[in-house]
Design a protein around this motif. Structure first.
Motif, PDB file in Angstrom:
ATOM      1  N   ALA A  33     -11.182 -38.019  -1.578  1.00  0.00           N
ATOM      2  CA  ALA A  33     -11.744 -39.160  -2.604  1.00  0.00           C
ATOM      3  C   ALA A  33     -12.195 -38.456  -3.967  1.00  0.00           C
ATOM      4  CB  ALA A  33     -13.034 -39.561  -1.981  1.00  0.00           C
ATOM      5  N   TRP A  34     -11.603 -37.216  -4.129  1.00  0.00           N
ATOM      6  CA  TRP A  34     -11.791 -36.498  -5.344  1.00  0.00           C
ATOM      7  C   TRP A  34     -10.755 -36.656  -6.390  1.00  0.00           C
ATOM      8  CZ3 TRP A  34     -16.246 -34.227  -6.649  1.00  0.00           C
ATOM      9  CH2 TRP A  34     -17.172 -33.885  -5.607  1.00  0.00           C
ATOM     10  N   GLU A  35     -10.955 -37.363  -7.524  1.00  0.00           N
ATOM     11  CA  GLU A  35     -10.293 -37.561  -8.649  1.00  0.00           C
ATOM     12  C   GLU A  35     -10.305 -36.293  -9.536  1.00  0.00           C
ATOM     13  OE1 GLU A  35      -8.324 -40.377  -8.455  1.00  0.00           O
ATOM     14  OE2 GLU A  35      -9.332 -41.912  -7.511  1.00  0.00           O
ATOM     15  N   TYR A  36      -8.904 -35.752  -9.936  1.00  0.00           N
ATOM     16  CA  TYR A  36      -8.961 -34.575 -10.865  1.00  0.00           C
ATOM     17  C   TYR A  36      -8.321 -35.008 -12.276  1.00  0.00           C
ATOM     18  CZ  TYR A  36      -9.521 -31.465  -6.897  1.00  0.00           C
ATOM     19  OH  TYR A  36     -10.391 -30.885  -5.660  1.00  0.00           O
ATOM     20  N   PHE A  37      -9.105 -34.529 -13.222  1.00  0.00           N
ATOM     21  CA  PHE A  37      -8.581 -34.917 -14.697  1.00  0.00           C
ATOM     22  C   PHE A  37      -8.599 -33.885 -15.177  1.00  0.00           C
ATOM     23  CE2 PHE A  37      -9.293 -39.393 -14.412  1.00  0.00           C
ATOM     24  CZ  PHE A  37     -10.131 -39.839 -13.463  1.00  0.00           C
ATOM     25  N   ARG A  38      -7.748 -33.675 -16.329  1.00  0.00           N
ATOM     26  CA  ARG A  38      -7.968 -32.659 -17.515  1.00  0.00           C
ATOM     27  C   ARG A  38      -7.501 -33.089 -18.752  1.00  0.00           C
ATOM     28  NH1 ARG A  38      -2.764 -29.752 -15.296  1.00  0.00           N
ATOM     29  NH2 ARG A  38      -1.242 -31.252 -16.196  1.00  0.00           N
ATOM     30  N   LYS A  39      -8.518 -32.406 -19.860  1.00  0.00           N
ATOM     31  CA  LYS A  39      -8.113 -32.497 -21.170  1.00  0.00           C
ATOM     32  C   LYS A  39      -8.477 -31.151 -21.882  1.00  0.00           C
ATOM     33  CE  LYS A  39     -10.722 -35.543 -24.381  1.00  0.00           C
ATOM     34  NZ  LYS A  39     -11.897 -36.174 -24.605  1.00  0.00           N
ATOM     35  N   GLU A  40      -7.282 -31.267 -22.846  1.00  0.00           N
ATOM     36  CA  GLU A  40      -7.124 -30.022 -23.673  1.00  0.00           C
ATOM     37  C   GLU A  40      -8.661 -29.732 -24.423  1.00  0.00           C
ATOM     38  OE1 GLU A  40      -3.437 -29.901 -25.982  1.00  0.00           O
ATOM     39  OE2 GLU A  40      -4.195 -28.126 -26.995  1.00  0.00           O
ATOM     40  N   ALA A  41      -9.076 -28.519 -24.530  1.00  0.00           N
ATOM     41  CA  ALA A  41     -10.386 -28.144 -25.085  1.00  0.00           C
ATOM     42  C   ALA A  41      -9.949 -27.005 -26.176  1.00  0.00           C
ATOM     43  CB  ALA A  41     -11.460 -27.707 -23.910  1.00  0.00           C
ATOM     44  N   LYS A  42     -10.719 -27.454 -27.451  1.00  0.00           N
ATOM     45  CA  LYS A  42     -10.391 -26.333 -28.232  1.00  0.00           C
ATOM     46  C   LYS A  42     -11.642 -25.353 -28.158  1.00  0.00           C
ATOM     47  CE  LYS A  42      -8.581 -29.764 -31.370  1.00  0.00           C
ATOM     48  NZ  LYS A  42      -9.109 -31.161 -30.835  1.00  0.00           N
ATOM     49  N   PRO A  43     -11.444 -24.003 -28.738  1.00  0.00           N
ATOM     50  CA  PRO A  43     -12.616 -23.200 -28.463  1.00  0.00           C
ATOM     51  C   PRO A  43     -14.019 -23.721 -28.745  1.00  0.00           C
ATOM     52  CG  PRO A  43     -10.596 -21.945 -29.555  1.00  0.00           C
ATOM     53  CD  PRO A  43     -10.365 -23.538 -29.411  1.00  0.00           C
ATOM     54  N   GLY A  44     -14.829 -23.471 -28.045  1.00  0.00           N
ATOM     55  CA  GLY A  44     -16.330 -23.884 -28.313  1.00  0.00           C
ATOM     56  C   GLY A  44     -16.508 -25.363 -28.000  1.00  0.00           C
ATOM     57  N   GLU A  45     -15.456 -26.162 -27.529  1.00  0.00           N
ATOM     58  CA  GLU A  45     -15.552 -27.509 -26.980  1.00  0.00           C
ATOM     59  C   GLU A  45     -15.773 -27.520 -25.456  1.00  0.00           C
ATOM     60  OE1 GLU A  45     -12.994 -30.394 -29.758  1.00  0.00           O
ATOM     61  OE2 GLU A  45     -12.357 -30.156 -27.891  1.00  0.00           O
ATOM     62  N   GLU A  46     -16.614 -28.242 -24.882  1.00  0.00           N
ATOM     63  CA  GLU A  46     -16.807 -28.460 -23.516  1.00  0.00           C
ATOM     64  C   GLU A  46     -16.818 -30.005 -23.222  1.00  0.00           C
ATOM     65  OE1 GLU A  46     -17.311 -24.494 -21.588  1.00  0.00           O
ATOM     66  OE2 GLU A  46     -16.846 -26.661 -20.906  1.00  0.00           O
ATOM     67  N   PRO A  47     -15.391 -30.328 -23.199  1.00  0.00           N
ATOM     68  CA  PRO A  47     -15.367 -32.058 -22.722  1.00  0.00           C
ATOM     69  C   PRO A  47     -15.704 -32.474 -21.569  1.00  0.00           C
ATOM     70  CG  PRO A  47     -13.073 -31.173 -23.271  1.00  0.00           C
ATOM     71  CD  PRO A  47     -14.211 -29.965 -23.077  1.00  0.00           C
ATOM     72  N   GLU A  48     -16.579 -33.280 -21.315  1.00  0.00           N
ATOM     73  CA  GLU A  48     -17.371 -33.600 -20.044  1.00  0.00           C
ATOM     74  C   GLU A  48     -16.932 -35.118 -19.835  1.00  0.00           C
ATOM     75  OE1 GLU A  48     -18.692 -31.772 -17.974  1.00  0.00           O
ATOM     76  OE2 GLU A  48     -19.070 -30.085 -19.471  1.00  0.00           O
TER      77      GLU A  48
END
Lengths: 180, 108
Positions: free
Chosen positions: A87-102
């Motif tokens: 039931a776990w959905e996996y997502f990803r997003k490109e992150a620039k240095p210093g960024e922590e997308p949530e």
């Protein structure tokens, strides 16, 4: 030309999802990108250019009625849906240095995620308990096999309790971060 | 439960909830809400998709918002009358706080 692929097996407890996310992120920085999810614990990767990806996971049971709208919301917000493991959905997003997308931006919604896991796991308790009590009751009859079965049942119960406690502890830690 | 109690149990709203409800004074879809909250909060509040999806689900269950249309897999929501009452009450509280802040600002 064939792309390099590989698979790995690794077990993460539900409350270690942040470690799992970090692990996937570090592999992407080495050029190994998550491509597919298999049975629980099995991850498939494809080789590519090293990238800074933030991997984040959500737990949604099949009671979610509008999965299409759910995925579209993430897509609009810039998150790529990589796959689903149980039931776990996996997502990803490109992150620039210093960024922590949530994907979860407040502790309340993180707590709700872990609560969903708890409710999902609660179903297994009666099953494990029945397994334990039957193997206990039939112990004298079955000799060595009986003992082995009992040990397995006890082992599973202990793992189950350990898992549940871990999740409860995580929820407790998150609750403390909420200022009221 | 009296009507007043019905509203009271939602208060005080968290910052995220407050901004999401404000954004839904007019019909808006998920990503639109995320963008609007960022703008109206002057960048002080960001809502992630996981958080927002949960909010939409519980707000809809509680009757604070209602879905008004669905287009290309995007659902648009709008505050219900009950949702407006809750938001108004929250704004009342904030206005009181604001008045106090203004009064005491000079003494700080």
């Amino acid at each position: 030309m064939e792309t390099d692929t590989c698979w790995k097996f690794r077990w993460f407890w539900a409350w270690q999802d942040d470690h799992e996310e970090e692990w996937l992120g570090s592999l992407s920085r080495e050029g190994w990108h998550l491509s597919e999810l298999g049975v629980p614990g099995v991850y498939y990767f494809r080789k590519g250019e090293p990238m800074r990806y933030a991997y984040r996971m959500d737990f949604q049971t099949s009671r979610m009625q509008d999965r299409e709208a759910y995925l579209q919301l993430f897509r609009d917000a810039g998150w790529e849906h990589v796959g689903k493991m149980s039931a776990w959905e996996y997502f990803r997003k490109e992150a620039k240095p210093g960024e922590e997308p949530e994907i979860f931006t407040d502790p309340e919604s993180k707590i709700l995620k872990y609560r969903r896991v708890l409710w999902f796991l609660v179903i297994f308790f009666p099953i494990l308990f029945i397994l334990f009590s039957t193997s206990w009751r039939h112990l004298p009859e079955r000799g060595e096999i009986g003992v082995a079965l009992l040990c397995i049942a006890v082992g599973l119960l202990l793992l189950y309790v350990f898992g549940m406690l871990g999740i409860l502890r995580r929820i407790g830690t998150l609750k403390q971060t909420i200022r009221k | 439960m009296t009507k007043a109690d019905e509203i009271q149990k939602y208060l005080p709203l968290t910052e995220s909830m407050f901004y999401v409800m404000l954004s839904l004074v007019e019909p808006l879809h998920g990503y639109g809400v995320m963008q609007k909250v960022e703008v109206i909060s002057r960048g002080s509040v960001t809502i992630g998709p996981g958080t927002l999806y949960g909010m939409f689900t519980s707000f809809e269950e509680e009757g604070l918002i209602a879905m008004v249309k669905e287009e290309e897999r995007r659902k648009s929501y709008l505050l219900t009358a009950k949702g407006r009452r809750v938001l108004s009450k929250q704004i009342e509280r904030l206005e009181i706080m604001n008045k106090c802040a203004a009064e005491f600002k000079n003494r700080l």
